[in-house]
Design a protein around this motif. Structure first.
Motif, PDB file in Angstrom:
ATOM      1  N   LYS A  66      45.297  58.604  16.676  1.00 23.50           N
ATOM      2  CA  LYS A  66      45.158  57.155  16.775  1.00 23.50           C
ATOM      3  C   LYS A  66      43.722  56.798  16.411  1.00 23.50           C
ATOM      4  N   LEU A  67      43.568  55.850  15.484  1.00 26.48           N
ATOM      5  CA  LEU A  67      42.242  55.397  15.064  1.00 26.48           C
ATOM      6  C   LEU A  67      42.132  53.901  15.326  1.00 26.48           C
ATOM      7  N   SER A  68      41.077  53.497  15.992  1.00 27.86           N
ATOM      8  CA  SER A  68      40.878  52.093  16.326  1.00 27.86           C
ATOM      9  C   SER A  68      40.870  51.237  15.058  1.00 27.86           C
ATOM     10  N   GLY A  69      41.684  50.198  15.049  1.00 32.03           N
ATOM     11  CA  GLY A  69      41.739  49.278  13.924  1.00 32.03           C
ATOM     12  C   GLY A  69      42.641  49.716  12.782  1.00 32.03           C
ATOM     13  N   PHE A  70      43.192  50.918  12.861  1.00 29.23           N
ATOM     14  CA  PHE A  70      44.077  51.422  11.815  1.00 29.23           C
ATOM     15  C   PHE A  70      45.519  51.459  12.313  1.00 29.23           C
ATOM     16  N   ARG A  71      46.449  51.286  11.395  1.00 29.86           N
ATOM     17  CA  ARG A  71      47.868  51.468  11.698  1.00 29.86           C
ATOM     18  C   ARG A  71      48.227  52.854  11.167  1.00 29.86           C
ATOM     19  N   CYS A  72      48.622  53.750  12.059  1.00 23.17           N
ATOM     20  CA  CYS A  72      48.882  55.139  11.686  1.00 23.17           C
ATOM     21  C   CYS A  72      50.367  55.460  11.798  1.00 23.17           C
ATOM     22  N   VAL A  73      50.863  56.196  10.810  1.00 22.94           N
ATOM     23  CA  VAL A  73      52.252  56.635  10.792  1.00 22.94           C
ATOM     24  C   VAL A  73      52.262  58.157  10.662  1.00 22.94           C
ATOM     25  N   ILE A  74      52.931  58.818  11.592  1.00 25.80           N
ATOM     26  CA  ILE A  74      53.096  60.271  11.507  1.00 25.80           C
ATOM     27  C   ILE A  74      54.125  60.547  10.412  1.00 25.80           C
ATOM     28  N   THR A  75      53.745  61.369   9.447  1.00 31.08           N
ATOM     29  CA  THR A  75      54.632  61.642   8.320  1.00 31.08           C
ATOM     30  C   THR A  75      55.289  63.013   8.394  1.00 31.08           C
ATOM     31  N   GLN A  76      54.687  63.937   9.114  1.00 31.05           N
ATOM     32  CA  GLN A  76      55.244  65.293   9.180  1.00 31.05           C
ATOM     33  C   GLN A  76      54.779  65.978  10.461  1.00 31.05           C
ATOM     34  N   ILE A  77      55.696  66.693  11.087  1.00 37.19           N
ATOM     35  CA  ILE A  77      55.371  67.534  12.243  1.00 37.19           C
ATOM     36  C   ILE A  77      55.940  68.913  11.959  1.00 37.19           C
ATOM     37  N   SER A  78      55.089  69.915  12.056  1.00 33.67           N
ATOM     38  CA  SER A  78      55.538  71.306  11.918  1.00 33.67           C
ATOM     39  C   SER A  78      55.272  72.021  13.234  1.00 33.67           C
ATOM     40  N   LEU A  79      56.304  72.667  13.756  1.00 35.37           N
ATOM     41  CA  LEU A  79      56.179  73.412  15.002  1.00 35.37           C
ATOM     42  C   LEU A  79      56.386  74.886  14.710  1.00 35.37           C
ATOM     43  N   THR A  80      55.504  75.717  15.250  1.00 33.32           N
ATOM     44  CA  THR A  80      55.645  77.162  15.122  1.00 33.32           C
ATOM     45  C   THR A  80      55.607  77.763  16.515  1.00 33.32           C
ATOM     46  N   ALA A  81      56.649  78.513  16.865  1.00 30.13           N
ATOM     47  CA  ALA A  81      56.701  79.207  18.150  1.00 30.13           C
ATOM     48  C   ALA A  81      56.663  80.710  17.868  1.00 30.13           C
ATOM     49  N   VAL A  82      55.764  81.401  18.544  1.00 27.44           N
ATOM     50  CA  VAL A  82      55.670  82.859  18.429  1.00 27.44           C
ATOM     51  C   VAL A  82      56.041  83.436  19.790  1.00 27.44           C
ATOM     52  N   LEU A  83      57.142  84.185  19.815  1.00 34.26           N
ATOM     53  CA  LEU A  83      57.626  84.813  21.043  1.00 34.26           C
ATOM     54  C   LEU A  83      57.236  86.284  21.024  1.00 34.26           C
ATOM     55  N   GLU A  84      56.821  86.782  22.173  1.00 41.55           N
ATOM     56  CA  GLU A  84      56.494  88.198  22.276  1.00 41.55           C
ATOM     57  C   GLU A  84      56.832  88.704  23.673  1.00 41.55           C
ATOM     58  N   ASP A  85      57.618  89.760  23.715  1.00 41.46           N
ATOM     59  CA  ASP A  85      57.939  90.412  24.980  1.00 41.46           C
ATOM     60  C   ASP A  85      56.897  91.498  25.202  1.00 41.46           C
ATOM     61  N   PHE A  86      56.117  91.365  26.267  1.00 41.86           N
ATOM     62  CA  PHE A  86      55.036  92.321  26.535  1.00 41.86           C
ATOM     63  C   PHE A  86      55.543  93.734  26.759  1.00 41.86           C
TER      64      PHE A  86
ATOM     65  N   THR B 284      58.846  84.881  15.181  1.00 41.14           N
ATOM     66  CA  THR B 284      58.165  83.643  14.813  1.00 41.14           C
ATOM     67  C   THR B 284      59.211  82.670  14.318  1.00 41.14           C
ATOM     68  N   HIS B 285      59.250  81.482  14.943  1.00 37.66           N
ATOM     69  CA  HIS B 285      60.241  80.457  14.610  1.00 37.66           C
ATOM     70  C   HIS B 285      59.497  79.199  14.173  1.00 37.66           C
ATOM     71  N   LYS B 286      59.832  78.690  12.973  1.00 35.28           N
ATOM     72  CA  LYS B 286      59.182  77.485  12.461  1.00 35.28           C
ATOM     73  C   LYS B 286      60.200  76.373  12.285  1.00 35.28           C
ATOM     74  N   THR B 287      59.775  75.153  12.627  1.00 38.75           N
ATOM     75  CA  THR B 287      60.605  73.972  12.490  1.00 38.75           C
ATOM     76  C   THR B 287      59.756  72.854  11.903  1.00 38.75           C
ATOM     77  N   ASP B 288      60.272  72.177  10.874  1.00 35.81           N
ATOM     78  CA  ASP B 288      59.605  71.008  10.307  1.00 35.81           C
ATOM     79  C   ASP B 288      60.407  69.771  10.681  1.00 35.81           C
ATOM     80  N   ILE B 289      59.683  68.720  11.089  1.00 37.21           N
ATOM     81  CA  ILE B 289      60.322  67.484  11.509  1.00 37.21           C
ATOM     82  C   ILE B 289      59.727  66.349  10.675  1.00 37.21           C
ATOM     83  N   ASP B 290      60.560  65.642   9.937  1.00 39.79           N
ATOM     84  CA  ASP B 290      60.131  64.421   9.258  1.00 39.79           C
ATOM     85  C   ASP B 290      60.509  63.278  10.181  1.00 39.79           C
ATOM     86  N   ARG B 291      59.498  62.686  10.823  1.00 39.59           N
ATOM     87  CA  ARG B 291      59.797  61.649  11.810  1.00 39.59           C
ATOM     88  C   ARG B 291      58.684  60.609  11.808  1.00 39.59           C
TER      89      ARG B 291
END
Length: 143
Positions: free
Chosen positions: A104-124, A131-138
Motif C-alpha cells: 500500500k502506497l499513500s496516494g496511490f491506487r494499487c492492484v495486486i496482479t499476481q501472487i505466487s506461493l511456494t511451500a517447502v515441506l520437510e520431515d526431519f 516443494t509445492h508452487k501455486t500461482d494465483i491471478d487475483r
C-alpha cells in the motif's frame, strides 16, 4: 543438531509426500498448507515436519500518470510434530502466519496482479521433502 538426510532418512527411505494431496492457500495474513506423507515407518507415533511458505506478490500502483510496479516477498516457517497413523500415513495442516508488507502506497491506487506461493515441506526424521508452487491471478485493489 538434527541430521537431515543422514541415518534417519535411510531408516525411513520409502517415506514421501504425495504431491496431489498437497495444497497451499493464503488469505493475506495466514498461509494454510495441507499435506499427506505416506510410507512413514518410524519407531515412534509422531514425526516432525517443517513447512516453509514464501509469498511473492506483484502489484501495479497508479497516481495520475505515475505507474509503479512493485514486487514484495515474505517467508515464514512452522515446524510441529504430527501423528503417524497405524498405516504409516501423516495427514496434516499447517497454519503459518505470513504477511507481505509494502503493498500500500499513500496516494496511490494499487492492484495486486499476481501472487505466487511456494511451500517447502520437510520431515526431519524421514528425510522426505516436497516443494509445492501455486500461482494465483487475483486482482485486488488497495487504497
Amino acid at each position: 543438531m538434527i541430521l537431515i538426510g543422514g541415518s534417519s532418512a535411510a531408516f525411513a527411505e520409502g517415506a514421501h509426500f504425495v504431491p496431489e494431496a498437497t495444497d497451499v492457500s493464503w488469505d493475506g495474513t495466514v498461509a494454510t498448507v495441507t499435506f499427506r506423507e505416506v510410507d512413514v515407518a518410524l519407531e515412534t507415533d509422531v514425526t516432525t515436519i517443517s513447512v516453509k511458505v514464501t509469498a511473492d506478490v506483484d502489484a501495479v500502483c497508479r497516481r495520475g500518470a505515475s505507474v509503479l510496479r512493485i514486487h514484495r516477498s515474505a517467508t515464514a516457517l512452522d515446524a510441529k510434530d504430527h501423528p503417524i497413523s497405524e498405516g504409516g500415513t501423516v495427514e496434516g495442516t499447517a497454519s503459518v502466519p505470513l504477511e507481505v508488507t509494502g503493498l500500500k502506497l499513500s496516494g496511490f491506487r494499487c492492484v495486486i496482479t499476481q501472487i505466487s506461493l511456494t511451500a517447502v515441506l520437510e520431515d526431519f526424521w524421514t528425510g522426505a521433502t516436497l516443494t509445492h508452487k501455486t500461482d494465483i491471478d487475483r486482482p485486488e485493489e488497495h487504497h
